[in-house]
Design an enzyme around this catalytic site. Structure first.
Site, PDB file in Angstrom:
ATOM      1  N   LYS A  86       0.897  -1.236  -0.104  1.00 15.99           N
ATOM      2  CA  LYS A  86      -0.037   0.070   0.058  1.00 15.99           C
ATOM      3  C   LYS A  86       0.911   1.248   0.208  1.00 15.99           C
ATOM      4  O   LYS A  86       0.651   2.054  -0.663  1.00 15.99           O
ATOM      5  CB  LYS A  86      -0.771   0.114   1.270  1.00 15.99           C
TER       6      LYS A  86
ATOM      7  N   ASP B  78      -6.541   1.210   1.025  1.00 15.85           N
ATOM      8  CA  ASP B  78      -6.629   1.388   2.408  1.00 15.85           C
ATOM      9  C   ASP B  78      -7.865   0.713   2.899  1.00 15.85           C
ATOM     10  O   ASP B  78      -8.966   0.335   2.129  1.00 15.85           O
ATOM     11  CB  ASP B  78      -5.949   2.562   2.979  1.00 15.85           C
TER      12      ASP B  78
END
Length: 211
Positions: free
Chosen positions: A120, A138
């Site tokens: 991420k 997320d």
């Protein structure tokens, strides 16, 4: 959800916010990398408060490395998991100095190999610092993609892969910012604000609210 509906959703989000970006404060790829590394299980507002002093004291990998773990801790102790994050910041700075001439590598594999940096974080840096069409998933994006049925998936990676597949190229660089902001301010976790949502009529969530 069909292709036409997805394109209309993205078109509306773009019209509402043509130039979205992260809410983390940064001035260069190094500061963005550190800010994103610190943002796990912390709010952007909280990270920004901490990085004002941190970036002033350590504006480069060398300067931050010179602060040492304890020096970094002094600036980030208001952030969750600050002990392990301080360790990762120093380890990451050392690698940047020793292996990358103090530059943030524009390379997924190299980024993901940095301590405290996962997929991420690498996606955020590649997208926001270097303009890659990556999508960092997320909790907000995961929720929005599933709730709206835009790109449902049982895992973060499944949602990321589906978003990359179904989002047309013209929207891809900005898409993850739109979804994060939408999840943060409108499609919130406990009770989504459907009544004030600009894509409510396109969303396939069954339990819509009137707020």
């Amino acid at each position: 959800m069909n292709k036409q509906k997805r394109i209309e959703i993205l078109t509306r989000l773009r019209a509402n916010n043509p130039h979205p970006t992260t809410e983390l404060n940064y001035r260069n790829p190094f500061e963005l990398l550190i800010a994103v590394l610190l943002s796990a299980q912390a709010t952007d507002v909280g990270v920004n408060k901490a990085t004002v002093g941190l970036f002033a004291a350590g504006p480069t990998p060398e300067a931050m490395l010179a602060l040492g773990v304890d020096g970094v801790k002094q600036h980030i102790k208001t952030i969750g998991l600050f002990n392990s994050k301080a360790e990762n910041v120093i380890k990451t700075c050392r690698i940047l100095v020793e292996q990358y001439d103090s530059q943030v590598p524009e390379d997924r594999e190299a980024l993901e190999a940095l301590p405290g940096v996962g997929r991420k974080t690498a996606n955020v840096v590649l997208n926001t610092a270097f303009g890659w069409p990556t999508i960092a998933v997320d909790t907000h994006i995961y929720r929005v993609a599933n709730r709206t049925r835009f790109a449902p998936g049982k895992t973060v990676r499944e949602v990321e892969d589906k978003l990359v597949k179904v989002i047309p190229a013209e929207f891809k660089v900005d898409a993850h910012h739109w979804f994060i902001l939408h999840g943060r301010y409108t499609c919130i976790a406990r009770k989504p604000r459907c009544g004030s949502c600009l894509i409510e009529d396109l969303c396939e969530f069954k339990d819509k609210t009137e707020l």
